[in-house]
Design a protein around this motif. Structure first.
Motif, mmCIF file in Angstrom:
data_model
loop_
_atom_site.group_PDB
_atom_site.id
_atom_site.type_symbol
_atom_site.label_atom_id
_atom_site.label_comp_id
_atom_site.label_asym_id
_atom_site.label_seq_id
_atom_site.Cartn_x
_atom_site.Cartn_y
_atom_site.Cartn_z
ATOM 1 N N TYR A 1 0.700 -1.109 -0.277
ATOM 2 C CA TYR A 1 0.719 -0.101 -0.173
ATOM 3 C C TYR A 1 0.826 1.194 -0.137
ATOM 4 O O TYR A 1 0.752 2.566 -1.141
ATOM 5 C CB TYR A 1 -0.934 -0.035 1.275
ATOM 6 C CG TYR A 1 -1.566 0.845 0.692
ATOM 7 C CD1 TYR A 1 -3.300 0.634 0.097
ATOM 8 C CD2 TYR A 1 -1.755 2.316 1.613
ATOM 9 C CE1 TYR A 1 -4.305 1.324 -0.394
ATOM 10 C CE2 TYR A 1 -3.063 2.879 1.105
ATOM 11 C CZ TYR A 1 -4.621 2.794 1.069
ATOM 12 O OH TYR A 1 -5.302 3.628 0.731
ATOM 13 N N ARG B 1 -1.492 -6.660 0.441
ATOM 14 C CA ARG B 1 -2.002 -6.259 2.122
ATOM 15 C C ARG B 1 -0.895 -6.870 3.069
ATOM 16 O O ARG B 1 -0.824 -7.590 3.230
ATOM 17 C CB ARG B 1 -3.164 -6.438 1.893
ATOM 18 C CG ARG B 1 -4.055 -5.838 1.204
ATOM 19 C CD ARG B 1 -5.532 -5.730 1.320
ATOM 20 N NE ARG B 1 -6.511 -5.438 0.209
ATOM 21 C CZ ARG B 1 -6.744 -3.831 0.290
ATOM 22 N NH1 ARG B 1 -6.517 -2.827 1.446
ATOM 23 N NH2 ARG B 1 -7.321 -3.480 -0.348
ATOM 24 N N LYS B 2 -0.914 -4.900 3.238
ATOM 25 C CA LYS B 2 -0.030 -5.920 4.948
ATOM 26 C C LYS B 2 -1.352 -5.635 6.519
ATOM 27 O O LYS B 2 -2.488 -4.413 5.814
ATOM 28 C CB LYS B 2 1.095 -4.660 5.657
ATOM 29 C CG LYS B 2 2.599 -4.947 4.538
ATOM 30 C CD LYS B 2 3.367 -3.899 4.707
ATOM 31 C CE LYS B 2 4.307 -4.574 3.863
ATOM 32 N NZ LYS B 2 5.516 -3.617 3.831
ATOM 33 N N PRO B 3 -1.211 -6.100 7.862
ATOM 34 C CA PRO B 3 -2.156 -5.520 8.862
ATOM 35 C C PRO B 3 -2.189 -4.148 9.106
ATOM 36 O O PRO B 3 -0.735 -3.268 8.638
ATOM 37 C CB PRO B 3 -0.936 -6.460 9.764
ATOM 38 C CG PRO B 3 -0.641 -7.794 9.393
ATOM 39 C CD PRO B 3 -0.660 -6.573 8.026
ATOM 40 N N GLY B 4 -3.086 -3.431 9.358
ATOM 41 C CA GLY B 4 -3.368 -1.604 9.316
ATOM 42 C C GLY B 4 -3.344 -1.367 7.905
ATOM 43 O O GLY B 4 -3.891 0.067 8.246
ATOM 44 N N ASP B 5 -3.290 -1.870 6.702
ATOM 45 C CA ASP B 5 -3.485 -1.326 5.345
ATOM 46 C C ASP B 5 -4.898 -0.973 5.768
ATOM 47 O O ASP B 5 -6.341 -1.736 6.025
ATOM 48 C CB ASP B 5 -3.253 -1.986 4.571
ATOM 49 C CG ASP B 5 -1.619 -2.222 4.416
ATOM 50 O OD1 ASP B 5 -1.047 -1.338 5.070
ATOM 51 O OD2 ASP B 5 -0.686 -2.590 3.514
ATOM 52 N N PRO B 6 -5.026 0.432 4.764
ATOM 53 C CA PRO B 6 -6.728 0.484 4.492
ATOM 54 C C PRO B 6 -7.132 -0.508 4.199
ATOM 55 O O PRO B 6 -6.653 -1.187 2.590
ATOM 56 C CB PRO B 6 -7.399 1.385 4.096
ATOM 57 C CG PRO B 6 -5.576 2.548 3.906
ATOM 58 C CD PRO B 6 -4.307 1.110 4.502
ATOM 59 N N LYS B 7 -8.992 -0.658 3.491
ATOM 60 C CA LYS B 7 -9.373 -1.650 3.311
ATOM 61 C C LYS B 7 -10.566 -1.433 2.936
ATOM 62 O O LYS B 7 -11.559 -0.188 3.629
ATOM 63 C CB LYS B 7 -9.933 -2.849 3.767
ATOM 64 C CG LYS B 7 -8.719 -4.017 4.123
ATOM 65 C CD LYS B 7 -8.915 -5.347 4.886
ATOM 66 C CE LYS B 7 -8.114 -6.399 5.459
ATOM 67 N NZ LYS B 7 -8.586 -7.261 5.919
#
Length: 141
Positions: A7, A79-85
């Motif tokens: 991201y 995607r990494k943890p915390g990335d907006p979805k």
């Protein structure tokens, strides 16, 4: 094989001369398309460097618009943890085809328009009927 971009990688491409967007976890370089976008360049610049899935689906793009994305694909989003979805509650991420969504929205718009026109016509004829009844009930001089 397409590249995997984070991201953060995508976020760095957010100007008119270097513009990436994410749609359904696929990364597209839309730089060359900015001036040709039917909705205007502002639409793409507003979502530049971001996940544009929700905005793309909310508009209900045609099959042709989806096909136009194919040559613009540069990779997939890692995607990494915390990335907006994207918020896809209404879209179910594939539960309903985009063509079906567009057809439903168009059908609702046409149906609503038809109801308004028919309601107006019914009101007009009711008014005419009441005027005729009133004229018939009035004594002639």
């Amino acid at each position: 094989m397409s590249a995997q971009l984070t991201y953060q990688d995508v976020a760095e491409h957010n100007t008119k001369k270097d513009l990436y967007i994410v749609i359904h976890d696929k990364v597209y370089d839309v730089t060359k398309f900015v001036n040709e976008h039917p909705g205007g360049e502002e639409v793409l610049l507003d979502v530049g460097g971001q996940d544009a899935t929700e905005a793309f689906e909310d508009v209900g793009h045609s099959d042709e618009a989806r096909e136009a994305l194919v040559p613009l694909l540069v990779g997939t989003l890692k995607r990494k943890p915390g990335d907006p979805k994207p918020n896809l509650k209404a879209h179910g991420h594939g539960a309903v085809s985009p063509a079906a969504q567009t057809g439903t929205a168009t059908g609702l718009g046409v149906g609503l328009y038809a109801i308004i026109v028919l309601g107006g016509a019914a009101a007009f004829f009711a008014y005419q009927y009441l005027q005729a009844q009133q004229a018939a009930a009035a004594p002639s001089a």
